[in-house]
Design a protein around this motif. Structure first.
Motif, PDB file in Angstrom:
ATOM      1  N   TYR A 198       0.842  -1.192   0.000  1.00 33.49           N
ATOM      2  CA  TYR A 198       0.000   0.000   0.000  1.00 33.49           C
ATOM      3  C   TYR A 198       0.878   1.243   0.000  1.00 33.49           C
ATOM      4  N   GLU A 199       0.406   2.240  -0.750  1.00 27.25           N
ATOM      5  CA  GLU A 199       1.077   3.539  -0.788  1.00 27.25           C
ATOM      6  C   GLU A 199      -0.007   4.592  -0.544  1.00 27.25           C
ATOM      7  N   GLY A 200       0.311   5.638   0.177  1.00 28.72           N
ATOM      8  CA  GLY A 200      -0.683   6.671   0.461  1.00 28.72           C
ATOM      9  C   GLY A 200      -0.136   8.060   0.197  1.00 28.72           C
ATOM     10  N   ILE A 214      -5.225   6.224  -1.411  1.00 28.14           N
ATOM     11  CA  ILE A 214      -4.382   5.090  -1.034  1.00 28.14           C
ATOM     12  C   ILE A 214      -4.383   4.158  -2.240  1.00 28.14           C
ATOM     13  N   TRP A 215      -3.217   3.603  -2.541  1.00 27.57           N
ATOM     14  CA  TRP A 215      -3.121   2.706  -3.691  1.00 27.57           C
ATOM     15  C   TRP A 215      -2.584   1.348  -3.267  1.00 27.57           C
TER      16      TRP A 215
END
Lengths: 79, 143
Positions: free
Chosen positions: B50-52, B122-123
């Protein structure tokens, strides 16, 4: 000429190979700035793309001003 | 009224998070664990990341919680989302809602997780058993 900071996340970060950069632009709007950068990077096609200026969601026709931080937001997928 | 959206790079402890919502006036505590699943759309998933966009995500997540507090008869609402690499089975997102009665606690919990998934920047990148990987929701579907 405005000097702005552009931040990249997720697949745009991977595509550009950087998390952020300083950009000198003639673009009057965020849409025009995106077009300039798209010409440089050839961004991947996305189902949709949102925009943030200075950590708030903004319309693509918003003006770009010196010192702004601009983020192009690919489709999200939290949870 | 206490509400908060936050990120964590460490494993979440749902029991400890739920204790933050303890309140003798509340007969209902509804929590949701979103966990890392071993498959998606027919593909075997090994792990994910996850990346935010943290500055905006914390604001937007906070707005979701404020909306829940305004729309439903609840007392507290919290949401914590993981960032970074996660293994199968780990809790990726936790939502907790306390309320005097269960109806609005369930409804608010559902509202919060649905809105967070839809709106908060968020990805998620999935890594598959066949060696491929992909950012979820970012593929352009061919008609």
């Amino acid at each position: 000429m405005a000097r702005v900071r552009v931040e990249y996340f997720a697949l745009l970060r991977e595509h550009t190979g950087r998390g952020a950069e300083e950009v000198h632009t003639q673009a009057a709007t965020a849409r025009a700035l995106f077009s300039e950068l798209d010409a440089r990077y050839g961004f991947p096609r996305l189902p949709s793309l949102k925009l943030a200026i200075n950590d708030e969601f903004r319309d693509w026709d918003s003006p770009v001003a010196d010192g702004d931080t601009i983020v192009f937001i690919p489709p999200v997928a939290g949870g | 009224m206490d509400a908060g959206f936050s990120f964590s790079r460490e494993a979440l402890d749902p029991a400890a998070l739920a204790r933050l919502l303890a309140d003798d006036s509340c007969g209902a505590l509804v929590t949701f664990d979103g966990r890392v699943r071993d498959h998606n759309e027919g593909r075997r998933v090994l792990r994910l990341e996850y990346e935010g966009y943290e500055a905006l995500a914390v604001k937007e997540g906070g707005r979701v919680l404020d909306e829940a507090l305004a729309r439903f008869a609840i007392v507290q609402a919290r949401c914590v989302h993981r960032l970074g690499p996660l293994a199968l089975g780990e809790v990726a997102v936790w939502v907790g809602v306390s309320a005097h009665h269960r109806g609005d606690a369930f409804a608010a919990c559902r509202y919060i997780i649905d809105e967070v998934k839809d709106r908060v920047p968020i990805w998620k990148k999935e890594f598959y058993a066949d060696g491929d990987s992909g950012w979820i929701n970012c593929e352009v579907r061919q008609a």
